[in-house]
Motif scaffolding. Structure first.
Motif, PDB file in Angstrom:
ATOM      1  N   ARG A  60       0.848  -1.190   0.000  1.00 27.16           N
ATOM      2  CA  ARG A  60       0.000   0.000   0.000  1.00 27.16           C
ATOM      3  C   ARG A  60       0.882   1.238   0.000  1.00 27.16           C
ATOM      4  O   ARG A  60       2.086   1.179   0.265  1.00 27.16           O
ATOM      5  CB  ARG A  60      -0.875   0.023   1.256  1.00 27.16           C
ATOM      6  N   SER A  61       0.265   2.372  -0.306  1.00 28.93           N
ATOM      7  CA  SER A  61       0.871   3.688  -0.131  1.00 28.93           C
ATOM      8  C   SER A  61      -0.072   4.522   0.720  1.00 28.93           C
ATOM      9  O   SER A  61      -1.290   4.281   0.747  1.00 28.93           O
ATOM     10  CB  SER A  61       1.111   4.366  -1.480  1.00 28.93           C
ATOM     11  N   ILE A  62       0.470   5.515   1.406  1.00 28.39           N
ATOM     12  CA  ILE A  62      -0.320   6.330   2.328  1.00 28.39           C
ATOM     13  C   ILE A  62      -0.265   7.790   1.904  1.00 28.39           C
ATOM     14  O   ILE A  62       0.808   8.350   1.678  1.00 28.39           O
ATOM     15  CB  ILE A  62       0.196   6.200   3.774  1.00 28.39           C
ATOM     16  N   VAL A  63      -1.438   8.407   1.807  1.00 28.85           N
ATOM     17  CA  VAL A  63      -1.558   9.847   1.533  1.00 28.85           C
ATOM     18  C   VAL A  63      -2.084  10.512   2.793  1.00 28.85           C
ATOM     19  O   VAL A  63      -3.169  10.175   3.285  1.00 28.85           O
ATOM     20  CB  VAL A  63      -2.504  10.116   0.351  1.00 28.85           C
ATOM     21  N   ILE A  64      -1.307  11.453   3.330  1.00 30.90           N
ATOM     22  CA  ILE A  64      -1.741  12.168   4.530  1.00 30.90           C
ATOM     23  C   ILE A  64      -2.480  13.437   4.119  1.00 30.90           C
ATOM     24  O   ILE A  64      -2.117  14.109   3.149  1.00 30.90           O
ATOM     25  CB  ILE A  64      -0.539  12.489   5.442  1.00 30.90           C
ATOM     26  N   THR A  65      -3.533  13.739   4.856  1.00 28.95           N
ATOM     27  CA  THR A  65      -4.355  14.905   4.550  1.00 28.95           C
ATOM     28  C   THR A  65      -5.039  15.347   5.840  1.00 28.95           C
ATOM     29  O   THR A  65      -4.677  14.899   6.930  1.00 28.95           O
ATOM     30  CB  THR A  65      -5.370  14.587   3.440  1.00 28.95           C
ATOM     31  N   ALA A  66      -6.020  16.203   5.744  1.00 33.16           N
ATOM     32  CA  ALA A  66      -6.788  16.614   6.924  1.00 33.16           C
ATOM     33  C   ALA A  66      -7.857  15.574   7.239  1.00 33.16           C
ATOM     34  O   ALA A  66      -8.395  14.926   6.334  1.00 33.16           O
ATOM     35  CB  ALA A  66      -7.441  17.977   6.676  1.00 33.16           C
ATOM     36  N   GLY A  67      -8.177  15.431   8.514  1.00 28.83           N
ATOM     37  CA  GLY A  67      -9.224  14.492   8.893  1.00 28.83           C
ATOM     38  C   GLY A  67     -10.564  14.836   8.272  1.00 28.83           C
ATOM     39  O   GLY A  67     -11.332  13.947   7.888  1.00 28.83           O
ATOM     40  N   GLY A 114      -5.815  12.846   8.805  1.00 31.36           N
ATOM     41  CA  GLY A 114      -6.333  11.587   8.288  1.00 31.36           C
ATOM     42  C   GLY A 114      -5.438  11.052   7.189  1.00 31.36           C
ATOM     43  O   GLY A 114      -4.483  11.713   6.753  1.00 31.36           O
ATOM     44  N   TYR A 115      -5.769   9.865   6.735  1.00 26.86           N
ATOM     45  CA  TYR A 115      -4.957   9.176   5.742  1.00 26.86           C
ATOM     46  C   TYR A 115      -5.861   8.486   4.726  1.00 26.86           C
ATOM     47  O   TYR A 115      -6.933   7.991   5.059  1.00 26.86           O
ATOM     48  CB  TYR A 115      -4.066   8.105   6.398  1.00 26.86           C
ATOM     49  N   TYR A 116      -5.409   8.478   3.493  1.00 25.22           N
ATOM     50  CA  TYR A 116      -6.001   7.617   2.478  1.00 25.22           C
ATOM     51  C   TYR A 116      -5.015   6.503   2.163  1.00 25.22           C
ATOM     52  O   TYR A 116      -3.810   6.735   2.042  1.00 25.22           O
ATOM     53  CB  TYR A 116      -6.321   8.402   1.205  1.00 25.22           C
ATOM     54  N   VAL A 117      -5.541   5.296   2.041  1.00 28.34           N
ATOM     55  CA  VAL A 117      -4.742   4.123   1.698  1.00 28.34           C
ATOM     56  C   VAL A 117      -4.937   3.824   0.218  1.00 28.34           C
ATOM     57  O   VAL A 117      -6.074   3.700  -0.261  1.00 28.34           O
ATOM     58  CB  VAL A 117      -5.158   2.902   2.540  1.00 28.34           C
ATOM     59  N   VAL A 118      -3.832   3.728  -0.505  1.00 33.46           N
ATOM     60  CA  VAL A 118      -3.854   3.413  -1.933  1.00 33.46           C
ATOM     61  C   VAL A 118      -3.162   2.065  -2.114  1.00 33.46           C
ATOM     62  O   VAL A 118      -1.955   1.954  -1.889  1.00 33.46           O
ATOM     63  CB  VAL A 118      -3.134   4.508  -2.761  1.00 33.46           C
ATOM     64  N   ASP A 119      -3.925   1.061  -2.456  1.00 30.36           N
ATOM     65  CA  ASP A 119      -3.337  -0.271  -2.597  1.00 30.36           C
ATOM     66  C   ASP A 119      -2.333  -0.311  -3.741  1.00 30.36           C
ATOM     67  O   ASP A 119      -2.466   0.421  -4.725  1.00 30.36           O
ATOM     68  CB  ASP A 119      -4.429  -1.320  -2.830  1.00 30.36           C
ATOM     69  N   ALA A 120      -1.342  -1.165  -3.595  1.00 32.84           N
ATOM     70  CA  ALA A 120      -0.232  -1.206  -4.551  1.00 32.84           C
ATOM     71  C   ALA A 120      -0.646  -1.756  -5.903  1.00 32.84           C
ATOM     72  O   ALA A 120       0.016  -1.497  -6.918  1.00 32.84           O
ATOM     73  CB  ALA A 120       0.912  -2.040  -3.980  1.00 32.84           C
ATOM     74  N   VAL A 121      -1.740  -2.505  -5.953  1.00 29.77           N
ATOM     75  CA  VAL A 121      -2.167  -3.143  -7.202  1.00 29.77           C
ATOM     76  C   VAL A 121      -3.557  -2.657  -7.578  1.00 29.77           C
ATOM     77  O   VAL A 121      -4.464  -2.622  -6.744  1.00 29.77           O
ATOM     78  CB  VAL A 121      -2.172  -4.680  -7.059  1.00 29.77           C
ATOM     79  N   GLY A 122      -3.741  -2.267  -8.823  1.00 31.66           N
ATOM     80  CA  GLY A 122      -5.063  -1.964  -9.347  1.00 31.66           C
ATOM     81  C   GLY A 122      -5.606  -0.603  -9.042  1.00 31.66           C
ATOM     82  O   GLY A 122      -6.789  -0.338  -9.266  1.00 31.66           O
ATOM     83  N   SER A 123      -4.787   0.314  -8.523  1.00 33.47           N
ATOM     84  CA  SER A 123      -5.282   1.627  -8.113  1.00 33.47           C
ATOM     85  C   SER A 123      -5.027   2.722  -9.137  1.00 33.47           C
ATOM     86  O   SER A 123      -5.597   3.803  -9.024  1.00 33.47           O
ATOM     87  CB  SER A 123      -4.615   2.040  -6.784  1.00 33.47           C
ATOM     88  N   TRP A 124      -4.188   2.451 -10.119  1.00 36.30           N
ATOM     89  CA  TRP A 124      -3.721   3.495 -11.032  1.00 36.30           C
ATOM     90  C   TRP A 124      -4.580   3.562 -12.289  1.00 36.30           C
ATOM     91  O   TRP A 124      -5.055   2.561 -12.811  1.00 36.30           O
ATOM     92  CB  TRP A 124      -2.272   3.202 -11.427  1.00 36.30           C
ATOM     93  N   GLN A 125      -4.767   4.788 -12.776  1.00 39.72           N
ATOM     94  CA  GLN A 125      -5.372   5.015 -14.085  1.00 39.72           C
ATOM     95  C   GLN A 125      -4.570   6.094 -14.808  1.00 39.72           C
ATOM     96  O   GLN A 125      -4.203   7.108 -14.223  1.00 39.72           O
ATOM     97  CB  GLN A 125      -6.825   5.461 -13.948  1.00 39.72           C
ATOM     98  N   GLY A 126      -4.272   5.861 -16.089  1.00 39.42           N
ATOM     99  CA  GLY A 126      -3.504   6.821 -16.862  1.00 39.42           C
ATOM    100  C   GLY A 126      -3.284   6.303 -18.258  1.00 39.42           C
ATOM    101  O   GLY A 126      -4.088   5.523 -18.775  1.00 39.42           O
ATOM    102  N   SER A 127      -2.202   6.734 -18.894  1.00 39.85           N
ATOM    103  CA  SER A 127      -1.905   6.296 -20.257  1.00 39.85           C
ATOM    104  C   SER A 127      -1.463   4.841 -20.259  1.00 39.85           C
ATOM    105  O   SER A 127      -0.471   4.501 -19.596  1.00 39.85           O
ATOM    106  CB  SER A 127      -0.803   7.162 -20.873  1.00 39.85           C
ATOM    107  N   PRO A 128      -2.151   3.953 -20.952  1.00 41.10           N
ATOM    108  CA  PRO A 128      -1.741   2.547 -21.003  1.00 41.10           C
ATOM    109  C   PRO A 128      -0.328   2.403 -21.539  1.00 41.10           C
ATOM    110  O   PRO A 128       0.102   3.131 -22.437  1.00 41.10           O
ATOM    111  CB  PRO A 128      -2.771   1.923 -21.958  1.00 41.10           C
ATOM    112  N   GLY A 129       0.401   1.474 -20.927  1.00 42.54           N
ATOM    113  CA  GLY A 129       1.743   1.190 -21.402  1.00 42.54           C
ATOM    114  C   GLY A 129       2.827   2.035 -20.771  1.00 42.54           C
ATOM    115  O   GLY A 129       4.009   1.820 -21.031  1.00 42.54           O
ATOM    116  N   THR A 130       2.467   3.009 -19.919  1.00 39.41           N
ATOM    117  CA  THR A 130       3.485   3.810 -19.261  1.00 39.41           C
ATOM    118  C   THR A 130       4.077   3.034 -18.088  1.00 39.41           C
ATOM    119  O   THR A 130       3.503   2.055 -17.610  1.00 39.41           O
ATOM    120  CB  THR A 130       2.914   5.139 -18.752  1.00 39.41           C
ATOM    121  N   GLU A 131       5.223   3.477 -17.601  1.00 40.95           N
ATOM    122  CA  GLU A 131       5.944   2.759 -16.562  1.00 40.95           C
ATOM    123  C   GLU A 131       5.191   2.691 -15.245  1.00 40.95           C
ATOM    124  O   GLU A 131       5.423   1.798 -14.424  1.00 40.95           O
ATOM    125  CB  GLU A 131       7.298   3.411 -16.325  1.00 40.95           C
ATOM    126  N   TYR A 132       4.254   3.620 -15.016  1.00 48.61           N
ATOM    127  CA  TYR A 132       3.558   3.663 -13.734  1.00 48.61           C
ATOM    128  C   TYR A 132       2.440   2.640 -13.645  1.00 48.61           C
ATOM    129  O   TYR A 132       1.901   2.404 -12.568  1.00 48.61           O
ATOM    130  CB  TYR A 132       2.996   5.059 -13.487  1.00 48.61           C
TER     131      TYR A 132
END
Length: 274
Positions: free
Chosen positions: A104-111, A175-193
């Protein structure tokens, strides 16, 4: 474990690309345009943070006030958050922070950008890192954002933010948002991300839970995305100080003394000590 037990978690969904795509599909141009910064609840009888000095110290982050490498790191790891809550569309800012887990990845923000005392947890939350370097203003095309868009699978807040009424809850407005390591990304297909986690794509910032210096002698930079200057990343600098007595009835509350609400930048912003 003690800290985990104090946290309230939203419903966790193991994302798939289809789920992430559904969240992105919700955020069409009209809904993005209708999103407003999420405020804390208004204190009875006045401004939620008391009277501020009437000035406009917010500036665009370009040129960046730090060295080039540090500037790039801060910009890449800070982003705009879109989410729904109580049937309305909102936006906030957040930053990717260091976490020991690899799934996972963690994004910190306001509660208040994650959970509302009346409306509960946010939904349809997406994070767009380094939107300032997008090739377009905010739109529903994640392919023109440098790192694409990332779907948040879960929100986490402190129990004291979730259970205490405003303004007693203000000291726990993180507060925090949890972004799972798999299946969370959307963007240009075929890019490294496409096959990377959020933190692998943009890196992370260290987060400190130590008591901050409020002596008025340590420079602090606040970074956040503007609700009015799309898609600019904004910055403001001042010393960190305690709120004036009587601003609202809490034991500890901190704000940048000379930064005001001129650009709606103070919702989930990151504070950087230098």
């Amino acid at each position: 474990r003690r800290y985990q037990n104090r946290l309230r978690e939203g419903n966790r969904h193991r994302p798939t690309n289809a789920m992430a795509a559904a969240a992105m599909d919700y955020w069409d141009p009209d809904r993005m345009a209708s999103a407003v910064p999420k405020e804390q609840h208004q204190a009875v009888g006045g401004n939620r943070r008391g009277d501020r000095r009437d000035n406009t110290q917010w500036n665009t982050y370009d040129p960046c006030p730090f060295g080039n490498d540090q500037c790039d790191a801060l910009q890449n790891r800070s982003g705009r958050i879109y989410f729904t809550m109580g049937g309305s569309n909102y936006l906030c800012s957040g930053s990717v922070v260091t976490d020991v887990a690899t799934d996972r990845s963690i994004v910190i923000t306001a509660g208040h950008c994650v959970y509302d005392y009346c409306d509960g947890f946010a939904s349809r939350a997406i994070f767009i890192p380094n939107q300032q370097d997008s090739t377009a203003d905010t739109d529903d095309d994640c392919s023109n954002d440098p790192f694409g868009c990332w779907y948040a699978t879960m929100g986490v807040v402190d129990l004291d933010w979730a259970d205490k009424p405003f303004p007693e809850s203000i000291p726990w407005d993180y507060g925090y948002y949890v972004v799972d390591a798999v299946g969370s990304w959307q963007g240009s297909p075929g890019t490294e991300y496409e096959d990377m986690s959020l933190e692998d794509a943009v890196g992370t910032l260290p987060v400190s839970f130590a008591t901050p210096d409020t002596s008025g002698t340590v420079d602090t930079w606040a970074l956040g995305y503007s609700g009015s200057d799309d898609p600019d990343l904004m910055s403001c600098t001042d010393t960190l100080q305690l709120e004036p007595d009587g601003a609202y009835p809490v034991k500890v509350a901190m704000a940048l003394a000379d930064c005001n609400h001129a650009c709606d930048c103070d919702h989930g912003l990151s504070l950087i000590h230098i």
